[in-house]
Each structure stands twice: as structure tokens, then as C-alpha cells.
Design an enzyme around this catalytic site. Structure first.
Site, mmCIF file in Angstrom:
data_model
loop_
_atom_site.group_PDB
_atom_site.id
_atom_site.type_symbol
_atom_site.label_atom_id
_atom_site.label_comp_id
_atom_site.label_asym_id
_atom_site.label_seq_id
_atom_site.Cartn_x
_atom_site.Cartn_y
_atom_site.Cartn_z
ATOM 1 N N LYS A 112 0.823 -1.210 0.000
ATOM 2 C CA LYS A 112 0.000 0.000 0.000
ATOM 3 C C LYS A 112 0.854 1.256 0.000
ATOM 4 O O LYS A 112 0.527 2.247 0.636
ATOM 5 C CB LYS A 112 -0.936 -0.009 1.205
ATOM 6 C CG LYS A 112 -2.039 -1.051 1.052
ATOM 7 C CD LYS A 112 -3.121 -0.843 2.058
ATOM 8 C CE LYS A 112 -4.311 -1.740 1.731
ATOM 9 N NZ LYS A 112 -5.369 -1.609 2.727
ATOM 10 N N ASN A 113 1.940 1.190 -0.715
ATOM 11 C CA ASN A 113 2.869 2.298 -0.749
ATOM 12 C C ASN A 113 2.851 2.888 -2.163
ATOM 13 O O ASN A 113 3.006 2.175 -3.145
ATOM 14 C CB ASN A 113 4.243 1.731 -0.354
ATOM 15 C CG ASN A 113 5.391 2.644 -0.642
ATOM 16 O OD1 ASN A 113 5.497 3.219 -1.713
ATOM 17 N ND2 ASN A 113 6.288 2.769 0.300
#
Ligand SMILES: [Zn+2]
Lengths: 325, 350
Positions: A112-113
């Protein structure tokens, strides 16, 4: 992210590495009034002191490339590190396929970066090779079927390289795992909107598909929203498709009182009123009655909203002077 | 109702909580290294909403202001180029570069926006902000599509940064770096079949990006570009996000931050009063840590400054007593906004 502490055995600080002794580390200069100070580990400070040094020097070397890996491991959200790494990859002519493997491994740790997915996208653009993107994102979606980053990357790859062929099957499998997966419904719309198109036949087929899913789980906002979405492409509109309206009335008759069903019938009424096509089922009185039922019984948390909507129908009566049949 | 009245805002603890984050953070937060300004924003704006700015020592307030100004990237001394101007999020790469690689030291829209918010909350007059340069920096980041990238140094572009760019332009009262027409087109293209708004066209509608889009339309006076069907559709989509608190997408779990993102979106559409305040309120309070302060996204999980600030901001939107009023579009207190208005007047008359 896991603790990046100083405990890893065998780790040698850059300041203790003979092959780096030509570099003078550049400590962070946070001024004399720092706030929100992060008490970084010694390893973090060491790596970033050397990162700043090579960045300032603009050193393009293999050891610099290795250093960016350590910097990423300590903070994969540092976009400058990634940007410098891309500069290095270009300058050094590094094999970009191995870089794809590397970034895949980072995505697995930090799915989730934003920065890792951006790096991935740039690499795929450079290589003009999207052949692994569907598998990569499918893997990420296996762990989190609603991962926004993964969906964004997947849509980008599909759109840029026209990879639509098997996407409906992928969506189908996700929806059979979880019929409430709103991301998968959205992807279904995406495929039809860009690839399959909205021929009458396709619209009808999608309607049947959606009604089957609603039969299975009636109180599913995602499916009802999708139904409305497809009906945007039905020339007869939301109130004119006999299959849909008959389906709704059947559910209603069988005592289904899902708020989504009632809301849908309200919308059918509204469109019928606007198009002057009201009938015994779809008219102002019915709409008002359903609004009241939602407000007082079936969807009390939105009581004020349904009463607001009821008032709007009240206004239709005033404006049109219309009476219910 | 009894249990509703027994809910109390741990005002003092939250104040201490924010003060701790302004001070020193543990190494486990190293992944926030490049975005420290946003943490400072949550803390300062949070103290503002709590009505506690005056409890901060002037020395601390000045330290914060100095620190923010140190992160401002100024025009290139040799060429006068302003495309990298803005604020950085930390001093990680706050170093001098020669002209070849100076691109690495560049402003970031989210940091510029939150940095300006901090200055406003602390009553700074923005006199040290190079307004012209910042606006040029904003201008350099708008893409052909109409959206914005966050920085010139290799970054994705999406709805979040459209919002940040709009806030910066509004705060500096200068829209010459922001093409309103193309941003509006981008926003309208990002409205989904369910009437929610996504990060980019055709992606899934999302509470956070819907906020960014609606706040931008409001700040640019473009809300009238939405059709009646779109406005009514948005109201319903947003109100359907309420379970007790709010979720960000259909069929996703409730999360404290959406009491702000969705609540503020509704407020912008004049429809927040149609939601259920009592349920919203009690959910947010379930995520409150009354012992050490802070809010988390879910009950009994880890608190963080973002959810703490947005939890308070969400409560403020529904008129929680003891909290200062929030301006939903800019996500700053009304008090800070009033201060901004006086600055705008000063700039206009000078
Ligand atoms: Zn959240």
C-alpha cells in the site's frame, strides 16, 4: 513495516566500510529548531548520511545503486531515493528485468505504498512490457481484494496495453469469492465501458448477470449500484426495462425490504414521473410511501435523508399538479 | 440518552498526545521520515480544533514556524527557475545541490499545503512565503490530464494533489498556477457510475478522493458544474457510507477518518444534516483512547496523529461542544481561516 533495528547480524555501517572511506557522510541538517523529530536508528542515520553524500555528489555507480536498496529497506516511502535509483538504473544500463523482480519483492512487503507502485509503472513503461502486471496485481489482490493501489496499477496496465481479454473471467472469480467486493464490480464496469461496449445485447446480458447476483445476496449495495450503472446505457432508462422492474416488484412482493431495493424503486418512480410515464407501480404516492418506510423502518439511520427525498416528491406534486393513480 | 451523555472528550489527553508528536517520535515511525510536516499539521491543527493553541508556549510556536520556513525551496539563484518551489516535508534532502541535480530538492504539494496550514494556525503572516515562487511550483505540476503530481521528482499524479494545489492557490489567493477548467474536467471525468468520485477516471469511488474533488470544486467555485443528478447522486452515495460511523467505500469497514472525509463532503453539499449525528459521534468516541489520548481508525487499535486529528475534525463538523469549528474545504479551523481572510485583505490593499 517490520522493525528496521540495528540487530541484523553482520551488518556493517557505511562509515566502517573501507570501500566507502572516500565519501564524507552528510548528516541531516534540521536546523536549530527541529520539531517532530524521529529518533531514527543508528543504521538509518548511517545509510541516509551516505545517501545524501552520493546524491549531493551525483555519483552514478554500482555501489550507489546498492545503497539505494538499503535506503529503500529503511523507508520505502522516500520518493527521492526511488527517483535517484531510476536515474542510476538508466545511467548504469542495469538489467531492468531484475529490477522488476526487485520491486515486486518490495511491493510484497509494502503493497500500500504509492512510491513502489509508481516505480513499477515507470519500469513497465521503459520496457514496454506489461506481461507480468496482471499476475503481479492478481497476487496483491489475493491478499487484499480491495487494494486500491493494485487496482489502479491493473487498470493502468490494461488500458495502456489493451489487456482486456481475460479480465471478465478474473472479475467473475473475485465476485464468486465475494459478491460484495465493490472494487470487482467497478472493474466489471471498466471492462465493459472500454472493451465489450454497451450494445443492447451486452446490456441485457449484464442485467441478467447482476439480477442473479442480487437474488443471491439482496442487501448488496455494490450490485445495486452496478445495476444502475448499466441502465445508464439502456435507452429505455431506469424505469423502462421490463425485466428489471418486474424483478424488483417480484422481490418486493416476496417481502424483500432491502433499503437498496426500495431506493431503486424510488428512483424508478422518479424517472417515470420526470418522463410522464407513471403507472400503478411507479408514481409519486408510491415513492413517498417507500421514503416513509425507509425513514421509519428499514433504514432509520438515514431517516432525515429519506424524509428529505419524500419532500422532494411532494414538490413534484406541486410543480406538476400530478396525482397518483 | 444516558450512554450518549456519558461520552466525554478527553480534551486534555489529546492535547498532550499532539504535544508528544511535536516533540520526539520513536524509530518505528521512520517510514514517515519524508512527511514530518504532515504530522506537524495534524498536531498543530488538532491543538487548534481543541482550542489549545494558546497553551503552546510562544517559544514552541516560533520553533515550529522557523522549522517550516527552513523547508521552503526558493527559486534557483542562478537561473531564477521556480518550478521546484514549495515546501519539503522534512530536511532529509534539504541540502545544497549544484545545478545539475537540484531537482532532488523540490517542494511537495501536500507538504506545501499542510505547511501553510500550520503557519496559518499559528498566526504567522506568511510574509516569508515566496508566494509567486510557490504558485510557479504549483503550475509546473499540473498535467495535461488536468490533475497534479506532488513533486517534479518522479511522482504519480492524482486527485489528492489536485486538492492540495487548490488549497495552496486559495490560501495564497492566486489561481494563476491552477488551470481551473482542466482540473474541473478531470474531476467530472472521475465521477463513477455510482456517483462517487475516484482517484482518477474509472477507478473505484472513494470517500477520501470524493472529498478532495468536492473541496476543489468548492474552492474554485465550480460546484455549479455538477448536474442536479450528480449532486443528488453524490448526496446519496455519501450518506450511504454511514453504518454507524462512516466507511470509505461500499462494503468496507467503518473508519474514524471518514467521519471527516465523508462528513466534510456532505457539509460542502449542504447535506451533512441529513446524516445521523448520534451514531457517527458514538462510533468516533469508541475509537478514542481516554488514557493516553488519541483516536484510532477502529476501536481498540493503535492511535495515530492522522486519525486523531480527523476524528476531532469529524466531531467538530457535527458541532461537538468544546471543539472549534472547522472549515470543511481547507480542513483548518474557522479561526485560522479568519486569520487568512485578514491576510488576503492586507495583500489586496498593499
Ligand atoms: Zn482511516
Amino acid at each position: 513495516m517490520s522493525d528496521c533495528g540495528d540487530s541484523d547480524a553482520g551488518w556493517i555501517f557505511y562509515k566502517d566500510r573501507p570501500d566507502w572511506n572516500d565519501i564524507k557522510p552528510v548528516p541531516e541538517d534540521d536546523g536549530i529548531t527541529p520539531v517532530v523529530v524521529i529518533a531514527h536508528s543508528e543504521k538509518f542515520e548511517d545509510v541516509y548520511d551516505y545517501f545524501r553524500a552520493i546524491l549531493q555528489k551525483d555519483e552514478k555507480s554500482q555501489r550507489a545503486l546498492e545503497l539505494t536498496k538499503d535506503a529503500v529497506e529503511l523507508n520505502s516511502a522516500n520518493y527521492t531515493v526511488w527517483q535517484y535509483r531510476r536515474e542510476l538504473l538508466k545511467e548504469l544500463g542495469t538489467d531492468l528485468r531484475s529490477e522488476l523482480d526487485y520491486v515486486e519483492s518490495v511491493i510484497k512487503i509494502s503493497p500500500k505504498n504509492y512510491q513502489v507502485w509508481h516505480h513499477r509503472r515507470v519500469l513497465v513503461e521503459w520496457l514496454q512490457d506489461p506481461s507480468q502486471e496482471l499476475d503481479l496485481t492478481a497476487e496483491a489482490l489475493l491478499h487484499d481484494p480491495k487494494n486500491y493501489h493494485a487496482w489502479q496499477h491493473r487498470q493502468w496496465a490494461i488500458k495502456s496495453f489493451r489487456l482486456y481479454d481475460k479480465e471478465i473471467e478474473f472479475v467473475d472469480s473475485l465476485l464468486s469469492d465475494d459478491v460484495r467486493n465493490n472494487s470487482a464490480w467497478n472493474q466489471r464496469y471498466f471492462v465493459h465501458n472500454n472493451h465489450t461496449g454497451w450494445s443492447d445485447m451486452n446490456v441485457q446480458r449484464e442485467i441478467c448477470y447482476t439480477l442473479e447476483k442480487i437474488k443471491f445476496v439482496k442487501n448488496n449495495e455494490s450490485a445495486w449500484n452496478y445495476l444502475r450503472g448499466i441502465l445508464l446505457h439502456d435507452k429505455r432508462g431506469i424505469n423502462g426495462n421490463g425485466v428489471v422492474t418486474a424483478f424488483c416488484e417480484e422481490l418486493y412482493k416476496n417481502r424483500c425490504r432491502s433499503p437498496f431495493l426500495l431506493a431503486f424503486i424510488i428512483d424508478v418512480c422518479e424517472e417515470a414521473i420526470k418522463k410522464n410515464e407513471t403507472n400503478g407501480f411507479h408514481n409519486v404516492e408510491r415513492a413517498k410511501e417507500l421514503c416513509t418506510a425507509l425513514a421509519t423502518k428499514y433504514d432509520k439511520i438515514r431517516e432525515k435523508y429519506w424524509m428529505y427525498l419524500r419532500d422532494r416528491f411532494e414538490m413534484y406534486v406541486c410543480v406538476n399538479g400530478e396525482n397518483s393513480q | 440518552m444516558n450512554n450518549e451523555e456519558s461520552i466525554i472528550l478527553a480534551n486534555r489527553q489529546h492535547g498532550k498526545y499532539f504535544m508528544r508528536f511535536l516533540n520526539v517520535l520513536p524509530a518505528s515511525l521512520s517510514s514517515h521520515d519524508t512527511t514530518r510536516v504532515t504530522i506537524a499539521y495534524f498536531a498543530v491543527s488538532g491543538l487548534d480544533v481543541l482550542g489549545s493553541i494558546s497553551t503552546m508556549s510562544l517559544e514552541l510556536q516560533n520553533r515550529i514556524i522557523q522549522w517550516i520556513y527552513r523547508l521552503q525551496v526558493h527559486p534557483d539563484k542562478d537561473t531564477g527557475d521556480m518550478s521546484v518551489c514549495g515546501f519539503q516535508g522534512s530536511s532529509t534532502v534539504n541540502i545544497d545541490f549544484n545545478s545539475r541535480n537540484k531537482l532532488y530538492r523540490c517542494g511537495h504539494l501536500a507538504m506545501t499545503y499542510t505547511g501553510l496550514c500550520i503557519l496559518l494556525a499559528l498566526g504567522d503572516d506568511l510574509s516569508r512565503v515566496n508566494r509567486k515562487a510557490i504558485i510557479e511550483g504549483v503550475k509546473a505540476l499540473q498535467t495535461e490530464e488536468g490533475n497534479f503530481a506532488a513533486t517534479l521528482s518522479g511522482c504519480e499524479s492524482d486527485m489528492r494533489f489536485v486538492y492540495c494545489a487548490a488549497c495552496i492557490s486559495y490560501i495564497l489567493n492566486d489561481w494563476s498556477g491552477f488551470n481551473i477548467k482542466s482540473a474541473t474536467d478531470y474531476i467530472i471525468k472521475s465521477i463513477g457510475y455510482d456517483y462517487g468520485i475516484a482517484q482518477c477516471p474509472e477507478l473505484e469511488s472513494h470517500g477520501g478522493t470524493t472529498f478532495c474533488a468536492l473541496a476543489t470544486l468548492s474552492l474554485t467555485n465550480q460546484l455549479d458544474q455538477l448536474s442536479e443528478a450528480q449532486i443528488e447522486g453524490l448526496k446519496r452515495w455519501l450518506l450511504l457510507r454511514q453504518i454507524d460511523g462512516f466507511q470509505g467505500r461500499p462494503n468496507k469497514p467503518v473508519d474514524t477518518c471518514y467521519s471527516f472525509w465523508v462528513g466534510a463532503s456532505l457539509k460542502i453539499l449542504n447535506a451533512l444534516h441529513l446524516s445521523d449525528y448520534a451514531n457517527n459521534r458514538s462510533y468516533v468516541y469508541e475509537t478514542q483512547d481516554i488514557v493516553v489520548g488519541g483516536f484510532s481508525k477502529w476501536p481498540d487499535t493503535c492511535t495515530d496523529p492522522m486519525h486523531t486529528y480527523l476524528g476531532l475534525a469529524g466531531l467538530s463538523l457535527i458541532g461537538e461542544s468544546g471543539l472549534f469549528e472547522i472549515v470543511p474545504t481547507l480542513n483548518i479551523s474557522k479561526r485560522a481561516h479568519e486569520h487568512l481572510k485578514t491576510l488576503h485583505e492586507q495583500w489586496a490593499s498593499s
